[in-house]
Motif scaffolding. Structure first.
Motif, PDB file in Angstrom:
ATOM      1  N   ARG A   1      -0.507   7.003   6.286  1.00 20.38           N
ATOM      2  CA  ARG A   1      -0.828   5.718   6.365  1.00 20.38           C
ATOM      3  C   ARG A   1      -0.106   4.675   5.450  1.00 20.38           C
ATOM      4  O   ARG A   1       0.362   3.717   5.709  1.00 20.38           O
TER       5      ARG A   1
ATOM      6  N   GLU B   1       3.969   1.548   1.526  1.00 13.00           N
ATOM      7  CA  GLU B   1       3.610   1.723   0.246  1.00 13.00           C
ATOM      8  C   GLU B   1       4.311   3.161  -0.077  1.00 13.00           C
ATOM      9  O   GLU B   1       4.743   4.002   0.467  1.00 13.00           O
TER      10      GLU B   1
ATOM     11  N   GLU C   1       3.325   4.293   6.603  1.00 12.73           N
ATOM     12  CA  GLU C   1       3.227   3.162   7.569  1.00 12.73           C
ATOM     13  C   GLU C   1       3.090   1.864   7.092  1.00 12.73           C
ATOM     14  O   GLU C   1       3.691   0.727   7.745  1.00 12.73           O
ATOM     15  N   ARG C   2       2.223   1.691   5.919  1.00 14.15           N
ATOM     16  CA  ARG C   2       2.250   0.248   5.437  1.00 14.15           C
ATOM     17  C   ARG C   2       3.116   0.100   4.337  1.00 14.15           C
ATOM     18  O   ARG C   2       3.218  -0.994   3.684  1.00 14.15           O
TER      19      ARG C   2
END
Length: 281
Positions: free
Chosen positions: A85, A91, A88-89
């Motif tokens: 995640r 970060e 994906e962001r």
């Protein structure tokens, strides 16, 4: 004001070979996350080795313990979902994501069974209970029905797997399948969904079942891939688990993102303060 009724997230249909794309995306995530990803495989390989060491001369227990250990793998892979995640962001996906995923709940969650964040641990407890039940069932079945005491892997192969005029191995596999099928259907997207969105445990499990029912053939293919790679990991003296565990964990995140449109549900921000539900009055 009464709270708005729950709207189930939309479930998408996919093509048969889509799980192969999840594996390719998983390798990309593993390369980008580096050791923070591979460490999960190392940790679970060490845990598996500990199980083997403890039950080395009790293969009737070892067979159930190793398969039961894999039942709770979706929970143990939670921080792998968090790493995917974060990537994906766009970060940073490093050790801080792993530590915060596992330790953040300790900061301010006092009512642990009532808070929505704790539902992930509730699900883990249910899977652990199922794993324990399988360990006991497997041990009892092999101990009671095997023609001789089963203490080593070779004895298991000779007297259970290859035994002439015996259906013990088929019965053992059938019972394992009876347990594995509903567990797979209940968990295939549940943990990534619980990590990503504010949703109750049973709503997440229902969504997981809807996903499997909407995609029975691709999900059967995905389950077969999980089984094949897991067996390869176990059959390589557990060393294969080092890449297999992170690969399947990251791939499960991409499976969730492909199969479920949860954009209408409130996000569970990675390290935010505990969620306070709206007043129902």
């Amino acid at each position: 004001m009464p709270s708005s009724p729950f709207t189930p997230p939309a479930v998408r249909t996919i093509g048969l070979m889509r799980p192969m794309a999840w594996l390719a995306l998983a390798w990309r995530d593993m390369a980008r996350a580096g050791w923070s990803s591979f460490a999960h495989g190392i940790a679970l390989a060490v845990l598996g080795a500990a199980i083997v060491a403890m039950a080395h001369h009790r293969f009737w227990l070892l067979a159930g313990a190793l398969s039961g250990f894999l039942v709770v793998a979706p929970v143990l892979a939670t921080s792998l979902y968090a790493l995917s995640r974060a990537l994906e962001r766009k970060e940073t996906a490093d050790w801080s994501v792993v530590f915060k995923t596992w330790l953040n709940w300790q900061n301010s969650h006092f009512n642990k069974w009532g808070n929505d964040y704790w539902c992930m641990v509730q699900f883990g407890a249910l899977l652990a209970l199922a794993a324990t039940g399988w360990v006991l069932t497997s041990a009892a079945l092999i101990t009671l029905l095997a023609p001789v005491p089963i203490n080593t892997p070779l004895e298991f192969v000779h007297h259970v797997v290859l035994a002439p005029n015996s259906w013990l191995f088929e019965l053992w596999l059938a019972l394992g399948g009876v347990l594995a099928a509903p567990l797979f259907a209940s968990s295939v997207v549940s943990m990534p969904l619980l990590l990503d969105r504010r949703i109750s445990l049973w709503q997440a499990v229902l969504t997981s079942w809807r996903t499997v029912l909407a995609n029975p053939v691709p999900m059967a293919f995905w389950a077969a891939l999980i089984m094949i790679f897991t067996l390869l990991g176990l059959g390589s003296l557990l060393l294969g688990l080092i890449p297999v565990i992170p690969m399947l964990g990251h791939a499960s995140w991409h499976a969730y993102r492909d199969l479920v449109d949860a954009s209408a549900l409130p996000a569970r921000e990675a390290y935010s303060e505990p969620y306070q539900p709206r007043d129902k009055h």
